[in-house]
Design an enzyme around this catalytic site. Structure first.
Site, short mmCIF file in Angstrom:
data_model
loop_
_atom_site.label_atom_id
_atom_site.label_comp_id
_atom_site.label_asym_id
_atom_site.label_seq_id
_atom_site.Cartn_x
_atom_site.Cartn_y
_atom_site.Cartn_z
N THR A 1 0.58 -1.25 0.02
CA THR A 1 -0.59 -0.46 0.12
C THR A 1 0.50 0.79 -0.39
OG1 THR A 1 -1.62 -1.11 1.17
CG2 THR A 1 -1.72 1.61 1.02
N ASN B 1 -3.18 -4.38 -1.83
CA ASN B 1 -2.55 -5.41 -0.71
C ASN B 1 -1.32 -5.53 -0.06
OD1 ASN B 1 -3.94 -6.45 1.93
ND2 ASN B 1 -4.97 -8.57 0.99
N1 GLY Z 1 -5.40 -4.19 1.44
C1 GLY Z 1 -5.36 -2.74 2.05
C2 GLY Z 1 -6.89 -2.45 3.40
O1 GLY Z 1 -7.36 -1.83 2.23
O2 GLY Z 1 -6.62 -2.24 4.30
#
Ligand code: GLY
Length: 564
Positions: free
Chosen positions: A375, A395
Site C-alpha cells: 500500500t 494489498n
Molecule cells: N488492503 C489493505 C486495506 O485496504 O486495508
C-alpha cells in the site's frame, strides 16, 4: 537515465522549492502561493511536480503520482490494484471521495478459499490470480482526470510511461519484497522476467525496465477506460488469469465502475475531520475513536492514562469494524449510529481508567455470517488550495505476485480483505463477520483512510499504508496535529496499536516510556514491542495564518540509504 541518487537530490530540491512561506498575517487566510507533494518515492514526487509545472492542478498531479507509484513501488500499488482518492475542490469548497476499490469477480463465492472441511486453504486468498479482485485504479485515474483535471490523461500519464520505459533503479524496499515473495513469483514467468532479471534478485541500483507496463499505460492514456477494461489489455488480463487458475471473465472488467461517495465527517475539539467512508473502515473508526476520547480531558492526564484511553478507544472501534462494516452497496451498515456521540458515550461507560478491558469480555462476534511496505499514500495541496489524499494498494507485498503475460500489471490480492471465514483472522490478523463476506461484485472492506483535518489553524492532508494499523496511525497523527505538531512531527511520531483481536498492544520502540509501560502493564494490557517500525505516512499541511505549506515524509520510508 541518470543515477538514482541524482534523482533523489533533484526531487528533494524540488520539494524544498515548493515549500514556501508567505508574509505572516494572522488575521487572513493566506492562500498557498505554491504547491507541495508528499509521496513514498522521490520519482513519484517528481512526476507530480512535472505535471503541476505543465499547468496541471492537484488532481492531474494525483493521477501522475498514482501512475508513477505503480512503476517505482510495484510492490505497493498499481494498475492491478485499487485505492481511494479524497479530493477537495477549492473553487466550490467541496469534498469528493473517489472509490476505486477492487471488486470480487462474478464467479466468486463465499466459500471459495475454504477446503472441504470448511477451513481456509493456506495461501489461496493471497497468492496467484485467484486472490485478485477486479482492479479499480485505472478506472479511477480516468475518472479523476476527465472530471477534475485540467490536462489530458495522456499528459498526466506521460511521466509514468517514461519511467516504465527507461527503467527505475531497484531500491531496498523493492528487493526485500522480491526476496520475501520469491517462491510465489516462480509460478508467474512474466513476473519473474520483469523483476528477477536472469532469475536473480536485482542488486540495489540495477535498472528495472517495465516495457509491457509502459505499453499498458499507453493504451490507457490513449483509449481511457476501454484501453484497460476492454480490448487488448482486458483480453490479456483475462487470458493470463484463467490460464493460471483464476476466475475473471471479460464482463468483470467491462462492468467495473468507480463510485463517488460522500466523505465521512466528524469533529473533535474544534477540528473537522473529513475521511474515508465505507467500504473503508477508516472514517467510521476515526470518528468513533474521537467521539469516545471527546469525553475526557486528555491534556490533563499523565502519559500512561492518556495512552490507556487511546488503546481502549481503539479496541472498541476495531471491534465494531469486525462486526458491522462491509460494502454499503451490499449490506446495511448502521453508520449513523456508530458515529453518533450517544453511541460513543455508551462505549465510554464500559471503559475503566484503572483497568484494561479484555477484548473477550466485550460481546463476541456473531460468526454467522505490516506494516507500510504494501500500500502507499500521497498527499498534495496545490497553489489554488485544491487537495488530494490518495491511498492506493495491491494489498500485501507485490499483491498476488502474479503478472498476466503481456500486460506488465502486478495483480492485487485484496480478496484476502474479505472475511474468508467468519471469526478467522486474515493477513492483518483482522477478524470479520457476515457484513464483509465475499459476494460477486462486492468491494472488500478496507482500512485505507485518506483524511483531511480542518480547523482555524489550517489544513492537513494525512494518510499512510499499514493495513489494519492505518486507522490507529491516522488517529495518533490527528491528535498530534491538534496539539500543534507540524507535518514532520506527525510522520515521525512513535506508534502503538490495538485492534480488538488479537488482544495485545503492539508498539514501536520509544512509543512508551519505561514508566508508561509499567503503568499500562499494571492496568492489565498485554504489550508487545513490534519487531520493526511500521507505516509510511505522507502529510502535507497548510497554515492559514502564514500561508506556509509543509510536506512531511515518514522517516521509516527509506528507499535508498537515506531518509526520504
Ligand atoms: N488492503 C489493505 C486495506 O485496504 O486495508
Amino acid at each position: 537515465m541518470f543515477p538514482f541518487h541524482q534523482h533523489t537530490r533533484l526531487c528533494c530540491a524540488l520539494l524544498l522549492a515548493v515549500v514556501l512561506v508567505a508574509p505572516a498575517d494572522a488575521a487572513a487566510r493566506r492562500q498557498p502561493a505554491n504547491a507541495a507533494i508528499a509521496a513514498a518515492h522521490p520519482l513519484a514526487v517528481a512526476a507530480g511536480e512535472e505535471i503541476l509545472a505543465s499547468g496541471g492542478n492537484a488532481f492531474d498531479a494525483a493521477v501522475a503520482v498514482s501512475a508513477a507509484l505503480a512503476v517505482v513501488e510495484p510492490y505497493a500499488s498499481g494498475l492491478g490494484g485499487g485505492g481511494f482518492w479524497l479530493l477537495h475542490l477549492a473553487k466550490s469548497d467541496r469534498d469528493v471521495f473517489v472509490d476505486g476499490r477492487e471488486v470480487a469477480p462474478a464467479a466468486a463465492t463465499p466459500g471459495m478459499y475454504l477446503d472441504a472441511a470448511g477451513n481456509p486453504v493456506a495461501g489461496l486468498s493471497l497468492d496467484g490470480p485467484l486472490a485478485a479482485g477486479i482492479p479499480g485504479e485505472p478506472a479511477a485515474l480516468v475518472h479523476i482526470a476527465s472530471r477534475y483535471g485540467r490536462l489530458p490523461l495522456a499528459r498526466s500519464l506521460a511521466p509514468a510511461i517514461r519511467l516504465a520505459e527507461e527503467g527505475v533503479p531497484a531500491h531496498v524496499r523493492m528487493t526485500l519484497g522480491l526476496r520475501f515473495r520469491r517462491q510465489v513469483a516462480e509460478k508467474s514467468p512474466a513476473f519473474m522476467a520483469t523483476f528477477y532479471p536472469g532469475g536473480a534478485i536485482p542488486a540495489e541500483g540495477a535498472v528495472i525496465r517495465q516495457p509491457e507496463l509502459a505499453a499498458t499505460l499507453h493504451r490507457l492514456a490513449t483509449k481511457g477506460f476501454d484501453g484497460f477494461y476492454r480490448g487488448e489489455t482486458a483480453e490479456r488480463l483475462v487470458a493470463g488469469v484463467r490460464a493460471a487458475g483464476g476466475i475473471w471473465a471479460p464482463e468483470d472488467l467491462a462492468g467495473y465502475r468507480v463510485r463517488e461517495r460522500e466523505p465521512l465527517r466528524g469533529s473533535y475539539r474544534g477540528t473537522t475531520l473529513v475521511s474515508a467512508p465505507l467500504p473503508s473502515a477508516g472514517g467510521v473508526g476515526l470518528v468513533q475513536m474521537l467521539n469516545i476520547l471527546a469525553g475526557y480531558d486528555l491534556g490533563a492526564l499523565d502519559g500512561a492514562a492518556r495512552k490507556h484511553l487511546l488503546i481502549e478507544a481503539m479496541r472498541r472501534a476495531y471491534r465494531d469494524r469486525s462486526i458491522y462494516l462491509g460494502d454499503p452497496d451490499f449490506v446495511a451498515v448502521p453508520v449513523e449510529q456508530l458515529v453518533h456521540p450517544f453511541y460513543a458515550a455508551g462505549l465510554r461507560s464500559s471503559i475503566r481508567l484503572d483497568r484494561a478491558t479484555p477484548s473477550a469480555s466485550l460481546a463476541a462476534i456473531d460468526t454467522d455470517g505490516s506494516d507500510g511496505r504494501d500500500t502507499t499514500h500521497f498527499s498534495i495541496i496545490d497553489a489554488a488550495g485544491n487537495r488530494v489524499g490518495g491511498t492506493l494498494s495491491i494489498n500485501t507485498w507485490y499483491g498476488a505476485t502474479f503478472m498476466p503475460p503481456g500486460t506488465g500489471v502486478v495483480l492485487n490480492n485484496e480478496m484476502d480483505d474479505f472475511t474468508v471465514k467468519a471469526g478467522t483472522a486474515n493477513w492483518f490478523e483482522l477478524v470479520g463477520a457476515g457484513a464483509n463476506a465475499i459476494a460477486p461484485g462486492k468491494r472488500m472492506l478496507s482500512s485505507m483512510s485518506p483524511t483531511f483535518l480542518e480547523s482555524t489553524r489550517g489544513v492537513a492532508v494525512v494518510g499512510t499504508p499499514g493495513g489494519s494499523r492505518i486507522i490507529s496511525m491516522v488517529l495518533l497523527a490527528t491528535l498530534q496535529w491538534l496539539d500543534g505538531a507540524d507535518a514532520a512531527t506527525m510522520v515521525s511520531l512513535k506508534r502503538f496499536h490495538h485492534q480488538y483481536e488479537p488482544d495485545v498492544v503492539t508498539y514501536e520502540d520509544g512509543a512508551f516510556t519505561p514508566g508508561e509501560l509499567a503503568a499500562l502493564e499494571a492496568r492489565g494490557h498485554r504489550l508487545q514491542r513490534s519487531e520493526r517500525n511500521y507505516g509510511n505516512m505522507n502529510v502535507v499541511t497548510w497554515d492559514f495564518a502564514t500561508g506556509r505549506v509543509e510536506a512531511g515524509m515518514d522517516p521509516r520510508g527509506r528507499v535508498v540509504g537515506q531518509v526520504y
